[in-house]
Design a protein around this motif. Sequence first.
Motif, mmCIF file in Angstrom:
data_model
loop_
_atom_site.group_PDB
_atom_site.id
_atom_site.type_symbol
_atom_site.label_atom_id
_atom_site.label_comp_id
_atom_site.label_asym_id
_atom_site.label_seq_id
_atom_site.Cartn_x
_atom_site.Cartn_y
_atom_site.Cartn_z
ATOM 1 N N VAL A 12 0.859 -1.187 0.000
ATOM 2 C CA VAL A 12 0.000 0.000 0.000
ATOM 3 C C VAL A 12 0.891 1.232 0.000
ATOM 4 N N VAL A 13 0.504 2.237 -0.767
ATOM 5 C CA VAL A 13 1.220 3.504 -0.738
ATOM 6 C C VAL A 13 0.250 4.598 -0.316
ATOM 7 N N GLN A 14 0.714 5.446 0.572
ATOM 8 C CA GLN A 14 -0.065 6.597 1.029
ATOM 9 C C GLN A 14 0.613 7.862 0.518
ATOM 10 N N PHE A 44 5.180 3.897 2.155
ATOM 11 C CA PHE A 44 4.912 2.527 1.733
ATOM 12 C C PHE A 44 4.592 1.685 2.967
ATOM 13 N N ILE A 45 3.591 0.825 2.818
ATOM 14 C CA ILE A 45 3.136 0.000 3.933
ATOM 15 C C ILE A 45 3.019 -1.442 3.458
ATOM 16 N N TYR A 46 3.624 -2.333 4.221
ATOM 17 C CA TYR A 46 3.435 -3.766 3.967
ATOM 18 C C TYR A 46 2.909 -4.401 5.239
ATOM 19 N N LEU A 47 1.827 -5.147 5.105
ATOM 20 C CA LEU A 47 1.236 -5.836 6.245
ATOM 21 C C LEU A 47 1.231 -7.329 5.977
ATOM 22 N N ALA A 107 7.220 2.733 5.760
ATOM 23 C CA ALA A 107 8.368 3.429 5.175
ATOM 24 C C ALA A 107 7.966 4.808 4.661
ATOM 25 N N PRO A 108 7.945 5.819 5.532
ATOM 26 C CA PRO A 108 7.647 7.179 5.071
ATOM 27 C C PRO A 108 8.896 7.855 4.492
ATOM 28 N N ILE A 109 8.753 8.423 3.301
ATOM 29 C CA ILE A 109 9.828 9.153 2.638
ATOM 30 C C ILE A 109 9.293 10.546 2.303
ATOM 31 N N TYR A 110 10.083 11.572 2.541
ATOM 32 C CA TYR A 110 9.626 12.926 2.238
ATOM 33 C C TYR A 110 9.332 13.073 0.745
ATOM 34 N N MET A 151 -3.414 3.808 -2.005
ATOM 35 C CA MET A 151 -3.538 2.891 -3.137
ATOM 36 C C MET A 151 -2.826 1.578 -2.834
ATOM 37 N N GLU A 152 -3.428 0.497 -3.278
ATOM 38 C CA GLU A 152 -2.783 -0.812 -3.228
ATOM 39 C C GLU A 152 -2.294 -1.143 -4.630
ATOM 40 N N PHE A 153 -1.102 -1.739 -4.732
ATOM 41 C CA PHE A 153 -0.526 -2.008 -6.050
ATOM 42 C C PHE A 153 0.344 -3.256 -6.002
ATOM 43 N N GLN A 154 0.613 -3.797 -7.188
ATOM 44 C CA GLN A 154 1.528 -4.925 -7.330
ATOM 45 C C GLN A 154 2.955 -4.376 -7.403
#
Length: 295
Positions: free
Chosen positions: A28-30, A38-41, A52-55, A75-78
């Motif tokens: 998932v990306v916010q 970026f988020i992985y669960l 993983a927050p990046i400016y 958004m969720e993505f491959q």
Amino acid sequence: MKFKAQLHNNTVLYRIAQSLAKLGKTAVVQLSQEFIKFIYLGESEASFQLFAPIYMKNIFVDYNIQSAHDNTIYMEFQVDNLIKVLKSAQGNETIAVRLLRKQKKPYLTFKISGYSRSGRTVLIVQDIPVRVLTPVQMSHIREPVVPQAQVNILLPPINNLRSVAERIKSVGQCITISASNTGKIKFHVASEIVDIEVFYRDLINPILPNTKEFESDQIYQNHLERYFSCTISTKNFVKFLYAHYIVPASISCVLIENHAIIFTVYVTTTAIGAHFEDQGNACGALTYYIPAFAL
């Protein structure tokens, strides 16, 4: 809902995507005004997780984000789709990114402008299918709240740990990590026929316990020398080590006894990991939450 930007740091994004791909197929990306996160669960809230927050300013320029939910888009993505696009975009002059709807489906569209060997302008358009998530769908996703840690220590070089993991990953399904506040850490794996322990010393404890919490200097010293332990899944430990794609200079390991281990990798705009003491100058961080193994 709108998102458009110029990607100006493909290298950092590509290396983060490479490390994400080793965790799972989707992420998932916010997107917000300040961060791309970026988020992985894992399979449940008690599983391996990555935040993983990046400016944004270190990845994109001329970006514009609009939504009815505080100008935040989820958004969720491959992950493999993102890697393919970023790899093909390497070395190109201009990379424009937009969130568009095509045939009533959302896509992240990359317009990549470059030059052929003959000097002619080349324009490539690539679409990544995404699933836009609502704030309600994201409401349950939060970084874990953990108890107070007993040890904060900087790990040995990650390539050294990868060599260790390669030898022990087939020995047992769990690994016990023990660390002290005197710069020592141990990795222990055992089976019915094999017992392996790898020991490191002279490491750095960037944060030490507060002396005011102890009744005497001797009690404090005993606490510093004591080993605290947490047993985690060997598989999850190996997954974390794919952070080597970031080329980390140092990795913080926070150990909460019998509860979880948290690894943090700091990222710079050159895609080479920042030193712990330089974290204030980092453009973001990858934080891995690994829960204790359920025996």
